[in-house]
Design a protein around this motif. Sequence first.
Motif, PDB file in Angstrom:
ATOM      1  N   LEU A 121       0.827  -1.201   0.000  1.00  0.00           N
ATOM      2  CA  LEU A 121       0.000   0.000   0.000  1.00  0.00           C
ATOM      3  C   LEU A 121       0.865   1.256   0.000  1.00  0.00           C
ATOM      4  O   LEU A 121       0.566   2.227  -0.715  1.00  0.00           O
ATOM      5  CB  LEU A 121      -0.925   0.007   1.222  1.00  0.00           C
ATOM      6  CG  LEU A 121      -1.918  -1.150   1.348  1.00  0.00           C
ATOM      7  CD1 LEU A 121      -2.815  -0.936   2.567  1.00  0.00           C
ATOM      8  CD2 LEU A 121      -2.753  -1.324   0.089  1.00  0.00           C
ATOM      9  N   GLY A 122       1.930   1.239   0.769  1.00  0.00           N
ATOM     10  CA  GLY A 122       2.826   2.388   0.823  1.00  0.00           C
ATOM     11  C   GLY A 122       3.511   2.640  -0.508  1.00  0.00           C
ATOM     12  O   GLY A 122       3.691   3.792  -0.922  1.00  0.00           O
ATOM     13  N   LEU A 123       3.891   1.551  -1.195  1.00  0.00           N
ATOM     14  CA  LEU A 123       4.521   1.685  -2.504  1.00  0.00           C
ATOM     15  C   LEU A 123       3.561   2.344  -3.491  1.00  0.00           C
ATOM     16  O   LEU A 123       3.921   3.279  -4.222  1.00  0.00           O
ATOM     17  CB  LEU A 123       4.939   0.300  -3.000  1.00  0.00           C
ATOM     18  CG  LEU A 123       5.521   0.191  -4.406  1.00  0.00           C
ATOM     19  CD1 LEU A 123       6.778   1.045  -4.549  1.00  0.00           C
ATOM     20  CD2 LEU A 123       5.849  -1.264  -4.728  1.00  0.00           C
ATOM     21  N   LEU A 124       2.309   1.879  -3.507  1.00  0.00           N
ATOM     22  CA  LEU A 124       1.319   2.442  -4.411  1.00  0.00           C
ATOM     23  C   LEU A 124       0.962   3.876  -4.034  1.00  0.00           C
ATOM     24  O   LEU A 124       0.805   4.745  -4.912  1.00  0.00           O
ATOM     25  CB  LEU A 124       0.066   1.565  -4.416  1.00  0.00           C
ATOM     26  CG  LEU A 124       0.205   0.255  -5.192  1.00  0.00           C
ATOM     27  CD1 LEU A 124      -0.900  -0.724  -4.804  1.00  0.00           C
ATOM     28  CD2 LEU A 124       0.199   0.518  -6.691  1.00  0.00           C
ATOM     29  N   ALA A 125       0.844   4.149  -2.745  1.00  0.00           N
ATOM     30  CA  ALA A 125       0.535   5.510  -2.302  1.00  0.00           C
ATOM     31  C   ALA A 125       1.638   6.471  -2.725  1.00  0.00           C
ATOM     32  O   ALA A 125       1.363   7.617  -3.119  1.00  0.00           O
ATOM     33  CB  ALA A 125       0.352   5.544  -0.792  1.00  0.00           C
ATOM     34  N   GLY A 126       2.884   6.010  -2.652  1.00  0.00           N
ATOM     35  CA  GLY A 126       4.000   6.848  -3.067  1.00  0.00           C
ATOM     36  C   GLY A 126       3.980   7.186  -4.545  1.00  0.00           C
ATOM     37  O   GLY A 126       4.547   8.188  -4.981  1.00  0.00           O
ATOM     38  N   LEU A 127       3.303   6.344  -5.330  1.00  0.00           N
ATOM     39  CA  LEU A 127       3.163   6.589  -6.764  1.00  0.00           C
ATOM     40  C   LEU A 127       1.993   7.515  -7.069  1.00  0.00           C
ATOM     41  O   LEU A 127       1.810   7.937  -8.213  1.00  0.00           O
ATOM     42  CB  LEU A 127       2.972   5.264  -7.500  1.00  0.00           C
ATOM     43  CG  LEU A 127       4.165   4.305  -7.469  1.00  0.00           C
ATOM     44  CD1 LEU A 127       3.757   2.921  -7.961  1.00  0.00           C
ATOM     45  CD2 LEU A 127       5.317   4.849  -8.301  1.00  0.00           C
ATOM     46  N   GLY A 128       1.177   7.797  -6.049  1.00  0.00           N
ATOM     47  CA  GLY A 128       0.044   8.691  -6.231  1.00  0.00           C
ATOM     48  C   GLY A 128      -1.313   8.038  -6.147  1.00  0.00           C
ATOM     49  O   GLY A 128      -2.342   8.698  -6.324  1.00  0.00           O
ATOM     50  N   SER A 129      -1.349   6.735  -5.871  1.00  0.00           N
ATOM     51  CA  SER A 129      -2.618   6.023  -5.849  1.00  0.00           C
ATOM     52  C   SER A 129      -3.428   6.346  -4.607  1.00  0.00           C
ATOM     53  O   SER A 129      -2.891   6.478  -3.505  1.00  0.00           O
ATOM     54  CB  SER A 129      -2.371   4.508  -5.903  1.00  0.00           C
ATOM     55  OG  SER A 129      -3.591   3.798  -5.892  1.00  0.00           O
ATOM     56  N   GLY A 130      -4.745   6.454  -4.790  1.00  0.00           N
ATOM     57  CA  GLY A 130      -5.662   6.445  -3.668  1.00  0.00           C
ATOM     58  C   GLY A 130      -6.016   5.016  -3.326  1.00  0.00           C
ATOM     59  O   GLY A 130      -5.440   4.072  -3.868  1.00  0.00           O
ATOM     60  N   MET A 131      -6.972   4.806  -2.424  1.00  0.00           N
ATOM     61  CA  MET A 131      -7.339   3.470  -1.980  1.00  0.00           C
ATOM     62  C   MET A 131      -8.855   3.290  -1.966  1.00  0.00           C
ATOM     63  O   MET A 131      -9.595   4.192  -1.558  1.00  0.00           O
ATOM     64  CB  MET A 131      -6.794   3.184  -0.566  1.00  0.00           C
ATOM     65  CG  MET A 131      -5.284   3.255  -0.457  1.00  0.00           C
ATOM     66  SD  MET A 131      -4.445   1.902  -1.297  1.00  0.00           S
ATOM     67  CE  MET A 131      -2.833   2.660  -1.633  1.00  0.00           C
TER      68      MET A 131
END
Length: 449
Positions: free
Chosen positions: A85-95
Amino acid sequence: MAEHAMAMVDALRGDTGSQQLVYRDQALHIESVCVDRIVTAVPTPFYCYSSDAIRTAYRTLSGALKPVGASVCFAVKANGNLSVLGLLAGLGSGMDIVSGGELERALAARVPASKIIFSGVGKKRSEIARALEVGIHQINVESEAELDAVGDVAGALGVRAPVALRVNPDVDARTHAKISTGKKEDKFGIPFEDIPALYTKAFAAPELDPVGLAVHIGSQILDLSPYRAAYSRIADLVSLLRSQGLRISRLDLGGGIGIPYDHGASPDVGEYATIIRETVGGLDCELTVEPGRWLVGPAGILVTEVLFIKETADRLTAIVDAGMNDLMRPAMYGAVHPVFPLMQDCQGKSHIYQIAGPVCESSDVFGTYRDLPALRSGDRLAFGCAGAYGASMASTYNARDLAAEVLVDRDRFRVIRRRQTIEALLALEDETEWQVSPIPSAGDLAHAF
């Protein structure tokens, strides 16, 4: 056989071009790390994910969607590991979340609450309250009863709840019956014809802020045409609601894009973006999509060791140390994940094996595989396309440890979830104090009947 194994690895890379799996000197590598090297540090079975594959998939999808202005919210249920989740959030993704627990996971991974969407048919009032308290982007409401509950909670908190009504468009996603969510007989969403009256009700409630509509028709969708049908119905509904003076500013288009477990072609995300543009792109709405499997599925493997080879008159069965509790999809959906030997045998002939786990259930079988080398006790295998709905669906059935999870980034790896041992689970069952319930009187008993 070596050529077949390489073809399988090439297919698993998918359309993103990610090089997460490759054989070097006959040994399977994930990025630049030899998988056998990980086995020396982490006992099997364990999950292992490629950071590069996740990054590449996210950038490919978000790049395809950029011209239509659609943002990405990752479906946490596919893989809720904090590092993922942290990796994706760092790319700009929401959840996109479906429980209070997933909300806490997203927040723990430092995802801004304003980038979290709360979906799901059965939200508890305590979960709704927590979501409103932290200020999430919106709650996707799936029934009139839920709308009333959200209104009650918001009123008690003194806030306005941003809500989108999830539409059931009665569109068949042509996927497995157990992961179809957009047909009228499915439990999800509000019937299409009921939306206008319910949206009007939400619009009139001071504690509610109706912001738009949501739709999700299923998972593991390989044929993109059902998206066109569903989004076209949503576009018609937007026009109808606006004609009644109701404001629609957001459209949550759901997820469900599939991946090729059988080494075939993945859906073209460029074509997916075109469908969005041609159906809802001109509605002047904030657009969101919620992929899960497509972003992380091909990035993961489940590594297992052969325990025994069982020979009978009609088959060879390799019993491995991973079971249906570790990877539920084959038993639950009849899914077949590709299998890769950790070491290639370039000279030996091919064999057919049924691969089965140790769980005491007849359904604990991963499938029958051709073109495998001769297997022996101690050999190691990797199930591919295991980054989604693998670890997140795992259990401790048969009192088995929950498998560890590992993340690879270029030439390094680390454990991102330690194995949950039987000792840790037993500690949850330490004796507690008895609590005495008052004995009912004769009058109470008579009243009960």
